[in-house]
Design a protein around this motif. Sequence first.
Motif, mmCIF file in Angstrom:
data_model
loop_
_atom_site.group_PDB
_atom_site.id
_atom_site.type_symbol
_atom_site.label_atom_id
_atom_site.label_comp_id
_atom_site.label_asym_id
_atom_site.label_seq_id
_atom_site.Cartn_x
_atom_site.Cartn_y
_atom_site.Cartn_z
ATOM 1 N N UNK A 206 0.157 8.244 7.773
ATOM 2 C CA UNK A 206 0.304 6.916 8.357
ATOM 3 C C UNK A 206 -1.063 6.303 8.655
ATOM 4 N N UNK A 207 -2.009 7.122 9.095
ATOM 5 C CA UNK A 207 -3.363 6.625 9.353
ATOM 6 C C UNK A 207 -4.046 6.198 8.055
ATOM 7 N N UNK A 208 -3.740 6.887 6.968
ATOM 8 C CA UNK A 208 -4.254 6.471 5.658
ATOM 9 C C UNK A 208 -3.651 5.120 5.274
ATOM 10 N N UNK A 209 -2.349 4.949 5.522
ATOM 11 C CA UNK A 209 -1.712 3.655 5.244
ATOM 12 C C UNK A 209 -2.359 2.543 6.065
ATOM 13 N N UNK B 54 0.821 -1.219 0.000
ATOM 14 C CA UNK B 54 0.000 0.000 0.000
ATOM 15 C C UNK B 54 0.856 1.271 0.000
ATOM 16 N N UNK B 55 2.174 1.119 -0.124
ATOM 17 C CA UNK B 55 3.066 2.280 -0.169
ATOM 18 C C UNK B 55 3.048 2.940 -1.544
ATOM 19 N N UNK B 56 3.260 4.249 -1.617
ATOM 20 C CA UNK B 56 3.287 4.931 -2.913
ATOM 21 C C UNK B 56 4.370 4.399 -3.841
ATOM 22 N N UNK B 57 5.543 4.084 -3.302
ATOM 23 C CA UNK B 57 6.647 3.532 -4.086
ATOM 24 C C UNK B 57 6.968 2.150 -3.529
ATOM 25 N N UNK B 58 6.357 1.118 -4.107
ATOM 26 C CA UNK B 58 6.497 -0.234 -3.563
ATOM 27 C C UNK B 58 7.930 -0.735 -3.641
ATOM 28 N N UNK B 59 8.618 -0.409 -4.720
ATOM 29 C CA UNK B 59 9.995 -0.875 -4.868
ATOM 30 C C UNK B 59 10.891 -0.292 -3.780
ATOM 31 N N UNK C 288 7.297 4.004 3.244
ATOM 32 C CA UNK C 288 6.055 4.429 2.620
ATOM 33 C C UNK C 288 5.724 5.880 2.901
ATOM 34 N N UNK C 289 6.172 6.368 4.049
ATOM 35 C CA UNK C 289 5.900 7.755 4.440
ATOM 36 C C UNK C 289 7.057 8.694 4.115
ATOM 37 N N UNK C 290 8.179 8.142 3.659
ATOM 38 C CA UNK C 290 9.396 8.912 3.394
ATOM 39 C C UNK C 290 9.819 9.699 4.631
#
Length: 314
Positions: free
Chosen positions: A292-295, A223-228, A256-258
């Motif tokens: 993070x709550x969205x994740x 569910x991260x913006x940049x999975x790689x 995921x949150x950078x």
Amino acid sequence: MTFALTMALALLLDWLFGWPGWLYARIGHPVTWIGRVITQLETRLNRSDASRSHRIMVGAVAGLFVVAMCAVAGLLLQAVLPDGFLGAVLGALLAWPLLAARSLHDHVADVQQPLAAGNVERARNAVSMIVGRDPAQLDEAGIARSAIESLAENTSDGVVAPLFWGVLFGLPGIAAYKAVNTLDSMIGYRNDKYEAYGKPAALFDDLVNWIPARLTGLVLVLVSPDRHQAWQVMRRDAGLHRSPNAGWPEAAMAAGLNCRLSGPRTYGDRLEQHPWVNDGAPDPDAATIASALVMLKRCLAVVAGLLVVLAILD
């Protein structure tokens, strides 16, 4: 019918209602019931004048008793449930309080909202409810890190892990897991009082969370913006964490949150040096907690979807 439908319904109940305050006022909560047993056993068995080996042994026996008690209770309840959908619904009502998705979300939101409004003192008070470190020593970035770290770790411990064991074994599985997790949270400390007596509980908690923590990390990568990037950071930094399990969801969420997580922290008057997870990324802030709550919500959606698929495939 597999236990997957039961767990999917339990997750839905937990997310919709949490554990209502009026219900807690009337009957308490299963974790508090388990906690009373743990406290009574510890008071009687954890003698400071006993040898370390004796304290380890009695701690192991006490822990096994608590886990067995909860597993047997779950087994007896499961045995009287009817077959089919009605049994799944009734089982979900019994499993519902053993999940903590809604409570986790709301406790972290209670930190995010005052921090976003600039009320640092209120945010410190809120974060003290979910972490063990000294909140007075935390600046805004420290408050945000603490909240996000708690969110990442408890996404595994409070949601994915109980669901995992519930899918495998039903009510006995989720009840036994909750007993293990409660034992670790109460006596699994590395201090003079609990280092020996609580050592078996801490080791068992590490064992039962090994697979769920890594599954949680994988879902957070998904569910991260940049999975790689999230995958690379998780593989690289998960082992830096002081816990053999918590580093997986924490590293995945940091990527995921950078933002960077972990690092030095204060417990009482003791400063502990820990390496940074996702070092080089900026510190988190209130907006990062909101992300993070969205994740978390996306993670729960994926988990719920997996449970539904498992139920359909049965």
